[in-house]
Design an enzyme around this catalytic site. Structure first.
Site, mmCIF file in Angstrom:
data_model
loop_
_atom_site.group_PDB
_atom_site.id
_atom_site.type_symbol
_atom_site.label_atom_id
_atom_site.label_comp_id
_atom_site.label_asym_id
_atom_site.label_seq_id
_atom_site.Cartn_x
_atom_site.Cartn_y
_atom_site.Cartn_z
ATOM 1 N N LYS A 173 0.884 -1.179 0.000
ATOM 2 C CA LYS A 173 0.000 0.000 0.000
ATOM 3 C C LYS A 173 0.916 1.222 0.000
ATOM 4 O O LYS A 173 1.432 1.627 1.028
ATOM 5 C CB LYS A 173 -0.885 -0.017 1.254
ATOM 6 C CG LYS A 173 -2.214 0.661 1.131
ATOM 7 C CD LYS A 173 -2.310 2.146 1.174
ATOM 8 C CE LYS A 173 -1.679 2.970 2.220
ATOM 9 N NZ LYS A 173 -1.475 4.375 1.715
ATOM 10 N N GLU A 176 -0.647 7.504 -0.804
ATOM 11 C CA GLU A 176 -1.655 7.991 -1.753
ATOM 12 C C GLU A 176 -1.227 9.305 -2.413
ATOM 13 O O GLU A 176 -1.821 9.739 -3.397
ATOM 14 C CB GLU A 176 -3.008 8.163 -1.036
ATOM 15 C CG GLU A 176 -3.065 9.236 0.042
ATOM 16 C CD GLU A 176 -2.463 8.815 1.392
ATOM 17 O OE1 GLU A 176 -1.628 7.885 1.427
ATOM 18 O OE2 GLU A 176 -2.821 9.446 2.402
ATOM 19 N N CYS A 281 13.950 11.154 5.835
ATOM 20 C CA CYS A 281 14.011 10.735 7.237
ATOM 21 C C CYS A 281 15.448 10.795 7.755
ATOM 22 O O CYS A 281 15.680 10.730 8.952
ATOM 23 C CB CYS A 281 13.461 9.339 7.392
ATOM 24 S SG CYS A 281 14.464 8.150 6.514
HETATM 25 P P1 NAD Z 1 2.545 9.008 7.109
HETATM 26 O O1 NAD Z 1 2.734 8.372 8.440
HETATM 27 O O2 NAD Z 1 1.562 10.121 6.984
HETATM 28 O O3 NAD Z 1 2.086 7.913 6.029
HETATM 29 C C1 NAD Z 1 2.776 6.699 5.871
HETATM 30 C C2 NAD Z 1 1.797 5.649 5.358
HETATM 31 O O4 NAD Z 1 0.782 5.449 6.344
HETATM 32 C C3 NAD Z 1 1.082 6.047 4.066
HETATM 33 O O5 NAD Z 1 0.988 4.911 3.239
HETATM 34 C C4 NAD Z 1 -0.267 6.520 4.553
HETATM 35 O O6 NAD Z 1 -1.290 6.338 3.611
HETATM 36 C C5 NAD Z 1 -0.506 5.666 5.777
HETATM 37 N N1 NAD Z 1 -1.349 6.342 6.779
HETATM 38 C C6 NAD Z 1 -1.491 7.679 6.968
HETATM 39 N N2 NAD Z 1 -2.331 7.911 7.988
HETATM 40 C C7 NAD Z 1 -2.728 6.704 8.461
HETATM 41 C C8 NAD Z 1 -3.592 6.302 9.526
HETATM 42 N N3 NAD Z 1 -4.222 7.179 10.298
HETATM 43 N N4 NAD Z 1 -3.745 4.983 9.736
HETATM 44 C C9 NAD Z 1 -3.102 4.085 8.962
HETATM 45 N N5 NAD Z 1 -2.278 4.414 7.944
HETATM 46 C C10 NAD Z 1 -2.092 5.707 7.699
HETATM 47 O O7 NAD Z 1 3.984 9.452 6.611
HETATM 48 P P2 NAD Z 1 4.351 10.311 5.335
HETATM 49 O O8 NAD Z 1 3.935 11.720 5.564
HETATM 50 O O9 NAD Z 1 3.895 9.623 4.105
HETATM 51 O O10 NAD Z 1 5.945 10.193 5.348
HETATM 52 C C11 NAD Z 1 6.766 11.028 6.128
HETATM 53 C C12 NAD Z 1 7.131 10.378 7.430
HETATM 54 O O11 NAD Z 1 7.779 9.143 7.184
HETATM 55 C C13 NAD Z 1 8.131 11.194 8.241
HETATM 56 O O12 NAD Z 1 7.745 11.129 9.581
HETATM 57 C C14 NAD Z 1 9.440 10.487 8.010
HETATM 58 O O13 NAD Z 1 10.405 10.651 9.020
HETATM 59 C C15 NAD Z 1 8.988 9.071 7.944
HETATM 60 N N6 NAD Z 1 9.971 8.244 7.268
HETATM 61 C C16 NAD Z 1 10.744 7.452 8.056
HETATM 62 C C17 NAD Z 1 11.699 6.668 7.479
HETATM 63 C C18 NAD Z 1 12.568 5.785 8.333
HETATM 64 O O14 NAD Z 1 13.301 5.005 7.771
HETATM 65 N N7 NAD Z 1 12.518 5.862 9.648
HETATM 66 C C19 NAD Z 1 11.882 6.669 6.100
HETATM 67 C C20 NAD Z 1 11.070 7.486 5.327
HETATM 68 C C21 NAD Z 1 10.107 8.272 5.939
#
Ligand code: NAD
Length: 496
Positions: A173, A176, A281
């Site tokens: 998944k 989006e 990240c």
């Molecule tokens: P996000 O948490 O908003 O979304 C990540 C995924 O979760 C997406 O597929 C999204 O559709 C889904 N999602 C969003 N809200 C949800 C909910 N309420 N319930 C279930 N699923 C949900 O993150 P983002 O904005 O897409 O990405 C940025 C974040 O990712 C930053 O915090 C960044 O630090 C982190 N990140 C971490 C790493 C790492 O290796 N630690 C790597 C890349 C990004």
């Protein structure tokens, strides 16, 4: 207008009704397409297709599996520019950066091509008289991958090449916000000869994610995203008996000691602070300057920042737009907060000169000085082009800051003192450490993952930890009949 839809059992399967999301071109601010959001039923269809494909895929020979991986590697390598362009059009990062992430993802595919070697077990002859013992690693079943917007190609590739190589089947998944690159990859898998149902894509939001967490046939969850969602996935996934690795947010510190090469450190701070508009990240978001270096390094960083161009990632700028208007406004609101909290705004990115259309989601590079640990711009992950400088009097004061922070993803030290660097690598409570290297992303054959609130679960991504995550160990103790060793013995087995 493109319409992005699910990929299930080897085919794109549009749904006629149901919710959709909008996809933006961040450099123009225009809607460029829509993406179907999966219902629980669509997720069920994808998981069932993966569960069915697992029956044959897990029996497929290692030779055949690595051939498919190798064919996928060749196709991906040949089409990496095309994939990079898709990423830039939806994420906004500049083309060279998009190509960089595809290349780092390719490295994991190359690592996974060696899966026959990586899955080798051990064999011990005669552990007891007439008895041999050996270990094997077997796939889990259906592996779900939930990925973030910021690396739409690389982050999924941290997981699926190894999952598939090890004999699992996958339902992914993607975010989006930039879903198209995963569909591009799905088509490449098919062309590479991967059987239908081994790689499935469902698009969507929380509804799709919850359906994956709850589905009894999903055996593992690999999540990357923000910390609150990572925690949610970890807690609920493990409650449902699944194996979970959930990588969360970050606030990466760069500690600059007085003996550091300040030219190198200033280059590193600018590259790691503002590359990909800070939406990494592993971005450096806090520079901890051990006095007396602060004034000097701030001057050098500001001079470099004045030469950075912000604009459309397709037109040769240094820094592209942010991913959405909402995210751009959130990051800008942190600049307002920083000013209100009393930090010194050295470079203000709120009204940048832009080489691009006025409706794009622009924010220029921003630099704060005199940031205090109590401020929200220090405590929170901003995830944009905002670099904070915290001044400290000593190495120990800098280390105490890093130790106290909730995140522990990446960290870097800049120094010419090998002893200080060695002490730092041993003491620091962070998962990935750079010594005069600002973004220490481990190569594919090491494992990627942070500590503290940057990762929930025991296993990091890719490398041998990735192989372990996607397999279960089994140890066989075997005896082939030798008439001289029969007889009754009710005692606990002991080696003789
Ligand atoms: P996000 O948490 O908003 O979304 C990540 C995924 O979760 C997406 O597929 C999204 O559709 C889904 N999602 C969003 N809200 C949800 C909910 N309420 N319930 C279930 N699923 C949900 O993150 P983002 O904005 O897409 O990405 C940025 C974040 O990712 C930053 O915090 C960044 O630090 C982190 N990140 C971490 C790493 C790492 O290796 N630690 C790597 C890349 C990004």
């Amino acid at each position: 207008m493109k319409q992005v839809t699910h990929f299930i059992n080897g085919a794109f399967t549009p749904v006629s009704s149901g919710p959709k999301g909008e996809i933006f071109d961040p450099a123009t601010g225009q809607v460029s397409g829509t993406v179907d959001f999966a219902s629980k039923e669509v997720v069920d269809q994808a998981v069932e297709s993966a569960a069915k494909a697992f029956i044959e895929w897990r029996k497929t020979s290692l030779a055949k599996r690595s051939q498919v991986l190798f064919a996928f590697r060749e196709l991906l390598n040949a089409k990496k520019e095309e994939l990079a362009a898709i990423i830039t059009a939806e994420h906004g990062k500049v083309l060279s950066d998009a190509l960089g992430e595809v290349t780092r993802g390719l490295e994991v595919v190359e690592f996974a091509c060696g899966i026959p070697h990586l899955l080798k077990g051990a064999y011990s002859e005669s552990v007891s008289t007439g008895i041999d013992s050996y270990s094997i690693r077997q796939p889990l079943g259906v592996a779900a991958i939930i990925s973030p917007f910021n690396f739409p190609a690389m982050v999924p590739m941290w997981f699926f090449p190894i999952a598939i190589g090890a004999g699992n089947t996958v339902v992914i998944k993607p975010s989006e916000k930039d879903p198209s690159s995963t569909n591009f990859v799905a088509a490449l898998w098919k062309e590479a000869g991967l059987p239908d149902g081994v790689f499935n894509v469902v698009h969507g939001d929380k509804v799709a994610v919850d359906a994956l967490i709850d589905h009894p046939k999903v055996k593992s969850l690999s999540f990357v995203g923000s910390t609150p969602i990572a925690k949610y996935i970890y807690e609920n996934g493990t409650k449902n008996g699944k194996r979970v690795q959930a990588l969360g947010g970050a606030k990466n510190h760069m500690l600059v000691l007085p003996d550091a090469d300040l030219e190198l450190a200033a280059d590193a701070a600018v590259n790691a602070g503002f590359g990909s508009a800070g939406e990494r990240c592993m971005a450096i978001s806090v520079l901890v300057a051990v006095e007396p270096v602060a004034d000097s390094i701030i001057e050098k960083i500001s001079a470099r920042m004045s030469k950075l161009s912000t604009g459309d990632g397709r037109k040769g700028s240094d820094m592209g737009p942010l991913v959405t208007r909402v995210h751009r406004d959130k990051v800008a609101s942190y600049i307002d907060k920083g000013v209100a909290e009393g930090a010194r705004l050295v470079v203000d990115g709120r009204n940048p000169n832009v080489n691009g259309e006025s409706n794009g989601f622009w924010l220029g590079p921003t630099l704060f000085d005199n940031v205090k640990p109590s401020m929200s711009i220090y405590q929170d992950e901003i995830f944009g082009p905002v670099l904070s400088v915290v001044r400290v009097a000593s190495y120990e004061e800098g280390m105490a800051l890093i130790e106290a922070h909730q995140y522990g993803n990446g960290v870097a030290i800049f120094t010419n003192d090998g002893g200080a660097a060695r002490r730092f690598q041993n003491e620091v409570q962070v998962g990935m450490v750079g010594i005069n290297v600002p973004i220490p992303v481990p190569t594919a054959y090491y494992s990627f993952g942070g500590w503290k609130n940057s990762l929930f679960g025991d296993t990091h991504a890719h490398g041998t930890e990735g192989v372990h995550f996607f397999t279960r160990g089994k140890v066989v103790t075997s005896r082939w009949l030798d008439p001289s060793h029969g007889g009754i013995n009710l005692g606990f087995p002991q080696n003789r």
